[in-house]
Write a protein that holds these residues in place. Sequence first.
Motif, PDB file in Angstrom:
ATOM      1  N   LEU A  12      35.773  49.270  45.428  1.00 44.54           N
ATOM      2  CA  LEU A  12      36.563  48.250  46.114  1.00 44.54           C
ATOM      3  C   LEU A  12      37.587  47.702  45.131  1.00 44.54           C
ATOM      4  CD1 LEU A  12      35.388  45.601  48.625  1.00 44.54           C
ATOM      5  CD2 LEU A  12      36.963  44.948  46.815  1.00 44.54           C
ATOM      6  N   HIS A  13      38.842  47.938  45.423  1.00 45.93           N
ATOM      7  CA  HIS A  13      39.933  47.424  44.599  1.00 45.93           C
ATOM      8  C   HIS A  13      40.397  46.092  45.182  1.00 45.93           C
ATOM      9  CE1 HIS A  13      39.986  51.806  43.867  1.00 45.93           C
ATOM     10  NE2 HIS A  13      40.369  51.470  42.649  1.00 45.93           N
ATOM     11  N   PHE A  14      40.476  45.095  44.326  1.00 37.65           N
ATOM     12  CA  PHE A  14      40.825  43.742  44.752  1.00 37.65           C
ATOM     13  C   PHE A  14      42.149  43.348  44.104  1.00 37.65           C
ATOM     14  CE2 PHE A  14      40.065  39.030  43.777  1.00 37.65           C
ATOM     15  CZ  PHE A  14      40.542  38.605  44.999  1.00 37.65           C
ATOM     16  N   TYR A  15      43.197  43.294  44.922  1.00 43.10           N
ATOM     17  CA  TYR A  15      44.535  42.917  44.464  1.00 43.10           C
ATOM     18  C   TYR A  15      44.696  41.417  44.676  1.00 43.10           C
ATOM     19  CZ  TYR A  15      45.221  47.961  44.878  1.00 43.10           C
ATOM     20  OH  TYR A  15      45.091  49.327  44.768  1.00 43.10           O
ATOM     21  N   ALA A  36      30.463  44.495  43.692  1.00 38.81           N
ATOM     22  CA  ALA A  36      31.176  45.079  42.556  1.00 38.81           C
ATOM     23  C   ALA A  36      32.607  45.412  42.990  1.00 38.81           C
ATOM     24  CB  ALA A  36      30.462  46.333  42.075  1.00 38.81           C
ATOM     25  N   TYR A  37      33.576  45.078  42.165  1.00 36.81           N
ATOM     26  CA  TYR A  37      34.963  45.333  42.540  1.00 36.81           C
ATOM     27  C   TYR A  37      35.801  45.553  41.285  1.00 36.81           C
ATOM     28  CZ  TYR A  37      35.646  40.436  41.177  1.00 36.81           C
ATOM     29  OH  TYR A  37      35.685  39.243  40.480  1.00 36.81           O
ATOM     30  N   GLU A  38      36.937  46.189  41.487  1.00 34.93           N
ATOM     31  CA  GLU A  38      37.898  46.394  40.413  1.00 34.93           C
ATOM     32  C   GLU A  38      39.069  45.436  40.632  1.00 34.93           C
ATOM     33  OE1 GLU A  38      41.015  49.757  38.740  1.00 34.93           O
ATOM     34  OE2 GLU A  38      39.114  50.426  39.605  1.00 34.93           O
ATOM     35  N   PRO A  39      39.220  44.415  39.782  1.00 34.40           N
ATOM     36  CA  PRO A  39      40.314  43.453  39.970  1.00 34.40           C
ATOM     37  C   PRO A  39      41.645  44.024  39.488  1.00 34.40           C
ATOM     38  CG  PRO A  39      39.055  42.886  38.015  1.00 34.40           C
ATOM     39  CD  PRO A  39      38.377  44.085  38.618  1.00 34.40           C
ATOM     40  N   ILE A  40      42.675  43.834  40.269  1.00 41.18           N
ATOM     41  CA  ILE A  40      44.019  44.260  39.904  1.00 41.18           C
ATOM     42  C   ILE A  40      44.939  43.068  40.142  1.00 41.18           C
ATOM     43  CG2 ILE A  40      45.892  45.900  40.326  1.00 41.18           C
ATOM     44  CD1 ILE A  40      43.695  47.758  41.556  1.00 41.18           C
ATOM     45  N   GLU A  41      45.392  42.436  39.066  1.00 40.08           N
ATOM     46  CA  GLU A  41      46.212  41.234  39.228  1.00 40.08           C
ATOM     47  C   GLU A  41      47.651  41.619  39.529  1.00 40.08           C
ATOM     48  OE1 GLU A  41      46.694  36.721  37.696  1.00 40.08           O
ATOM     49  OE2 GLU A  41      45.564  38.123  36.457  1.00 40.08           O
ATOM     50  N   ILE A  42      48.188  40.996  40.553  1.00 42.23           N
ATOM     51  CA  ILE A  42      49.541  41.260  41.036  1.00 42.23           C
ATOM     52  C   ILE A  42      50.454  40.109  40.632  1.00 42.23           C
ATOM     53  CG2 ILE A  42      50.961  41.506  43.116  1.00 42.23           C
ATOM     54  CD1 ILE A  42      49.222  43.941  42.484  1.00 42.23           C
ATOM     55  N   GLU A  43      51.566  40.436  40.012  1.00 47.64           N
ATOM     56  CA  GLU A  43      52.562  39.409  39.687  1.00 47.64           C
ATOM     57  C   GLU A  43      53.423  39.176  40.924  1.00 47.64           C
ATOM     58  OE1 GLU A  43      56.343  38.526  36.692  1.00 47.64           O
ATOM     59  OE2 GLU A  43      54.926  40.143  36.199  1.00 47.64           O
ATOM     60  N   ASP A  47      55.482  42.577  41.392  1.00 47.53           N
ATOM     61  CA  ASP A  47      54.626  43.696  41.799  1.00 47.53           C
ATOM     62  C   ASP A  47      54.502  43.812  43.316  1.00 47.53           C
ATOM     63  OD1 ASP A  47      54.129  44.176  39.100  1.00 47.53           O
ATOM     64  OD2 ASP A  47      52.306  42.954  39.093  1.00 47.53           O
ATOM     65  N   ASN A  48      54.422  42.652  43.988  1.00 51.53           N
ATOM     66  CA  ASN A  48      54.212  42.693  45.440  1.00 51.53           C
ATOM     67  C   ASN A  48      55.452  43.128  46.211  1.00 51.53           C
ATOM     68  OD1 ASN A  48      55.345  40.119  44.681  1.00 51.53           O
ATOM     69  ND2 ASN A  48      54.942  39.409  46.756  1.00 51.53           N
ATOM     70  N   LYS A  49      56.564  43.321  45.521  1.00 54.53           N
ATOM     71  CA  LYS A  49      57.791  43.797  46.166  1.00 54.53           C
ATOM     72  C   LYS A  49      58.000  45.295  45.965  1.00 54.53           C
ATOM     73  CE  LYS A  49      60.179  39.335  45.763  1.00 54.53           C
ATOM     74  NZ  LYS A  49      60.213  39.042  47.208  1.00 54.53           N
ATOM     75  N   THR A  50      57.120  45.930  45.210  1.00 55.02           N
ATOM     76  CA  THR A  50      57.264  47.353  44.923  1.00 55.02           C
ATOM     77  C   THR A  50      56.869  48.199  46.127  1.00 55.02           C
ATOM     78  OG1 THR A  50      55.029  47.434  44.006  1.00 55.02           O
ATOM     79  CG2 THR A  50      56.828  47.013  42.458  1.00 55.02           C
ATOM     80  N   ASP A  51      57.371  49.422  46.154  1.00 57.19           N
ATOM     81  CA  ASP A  51      57.084  50.318  47.270  1.00 57.19           C
ATOM     82  C   ASP A  51      55.597  50.635  47.367  1.00 57.19           C
ATOM     83  OD1 ASP A  51      59.755  50.382  47.942  1.00 57.19           O
ATOM     84  OD2 ASP A  51      60.160  52.283  46.915  1.00 57.19           O
ATOM     85  N   TRP A  52      54.941  50.815  46.210  1.00 55.03           N
ATOM     86  CA  TRP A  52      53.528  51.217  46.255  1.00 55.03           C
ATOM     87  C   TRP A  52      52.654  50.100  46.834  1.00 55.03           C
ATOM     88  CZ3 TRP A  52      49.563  48.597  43.988  1.00 55.03           C
ATOM     89  CH2 TRP A  52      49.867  47.709  42.943  1.00 55.03           C
ATOM     90  N   PHE A  53      53.023  48.831  46.519  1.00 52.08           N
ATOM     91  CA  PHE A  53      52.216  47.742  47.073  1.00 52.08           C
ATOM     92  C   PHE A  53      52.550  47.511  48.539  1.00 52.08           C
ATOM     93  CE2 PHE A  53      50.877  43.352  47.842  1.00 52.08           C
ATOM     94  CZ  PHE A  53      49.569  43.413  47.365  1.00 52.08           C
ATOM     95  N   ARG A  54      53.816  47.633  48.887  1.00 52.14           N
ATOM     96  CA  ARG A  54      54.208  47.476  50.292  1.00 52.14           C
ATOM     97  C   ARG A  54      53.584  48.556  51.170  1.00 52.14           C
ATOM     98  NH1 ARG A  54      56.922  42.792  52.167  1.00 52.14           N
ATOM     99  NH2 ARG A  54      58.021  41.909  50.390  1.00 52.14           N
TER     100      ARG A  54
END
Length: 239
Positions: A12-15, A36-43, A47-54
Amino acid sequence: MSNSLDRAPETLHFYFNRNCPYAQRSWIALIELGIAYEPIEIELGKDNKTDWFRALNPNGTVPTIKHGETVVYESLVVNEYLCEVFGGDLMPSTPANRARARILMSRCDAKFVKLGYSYLSHKRREDETKDDQLRSQLEEELRFLDNAIGNWGGSYFLGDTLTLADIAFIPFFQRMNVALASFKNFKLENLNLPHLNAWLEAISHRDSCSQTQMSAQQIEEVYARFLNLDYFKRIGIAS
């Protein structure tokens, strides 16, 4: 020959962003449920404007989770998904109490958050009458929440067990409690709200809340910048 029982659990990835109260809701739920989770901090703003996150979340918001091939966003939806998939007692067992929890969660965003940030964002020097009106509306909502806890007869909104209803409110109370005192001289503990103040004291000492909360200094610094930019009005959570 392997079967589905032999497969490793799906990660489980947690953005998230640690300054975001919506993301903190799901962060608390993950800890409370022991997931259990994998934290991924988003700026936020980058970061939240990038194509991969969108591609994950077209709204560009946190929290977002990716669990196997499943992507879920919007904090209240994320938290119900976590409860349904991983179990636990953060949602009541009866339909009536689950409905009550959902009503409170909806009210948090529709009423408490908007009233709190509208009062916080309003500049008294521009219109004292409106400032007084916004304060009065916020106090009325706080009295409603105080009665909601008191009428149920427990430490939390639905009794003596923490639920998603409590988790919906606490990130905003933690931030507003500091910001309203600093910028509006509005202190919750000075109001006659015995049940709400006892709730805030109890829930703030839970490990999940203390581990994920912003410090008072961080809140003051971040909110001073946000208020200067009229940020809360710009994103639509303040009128």
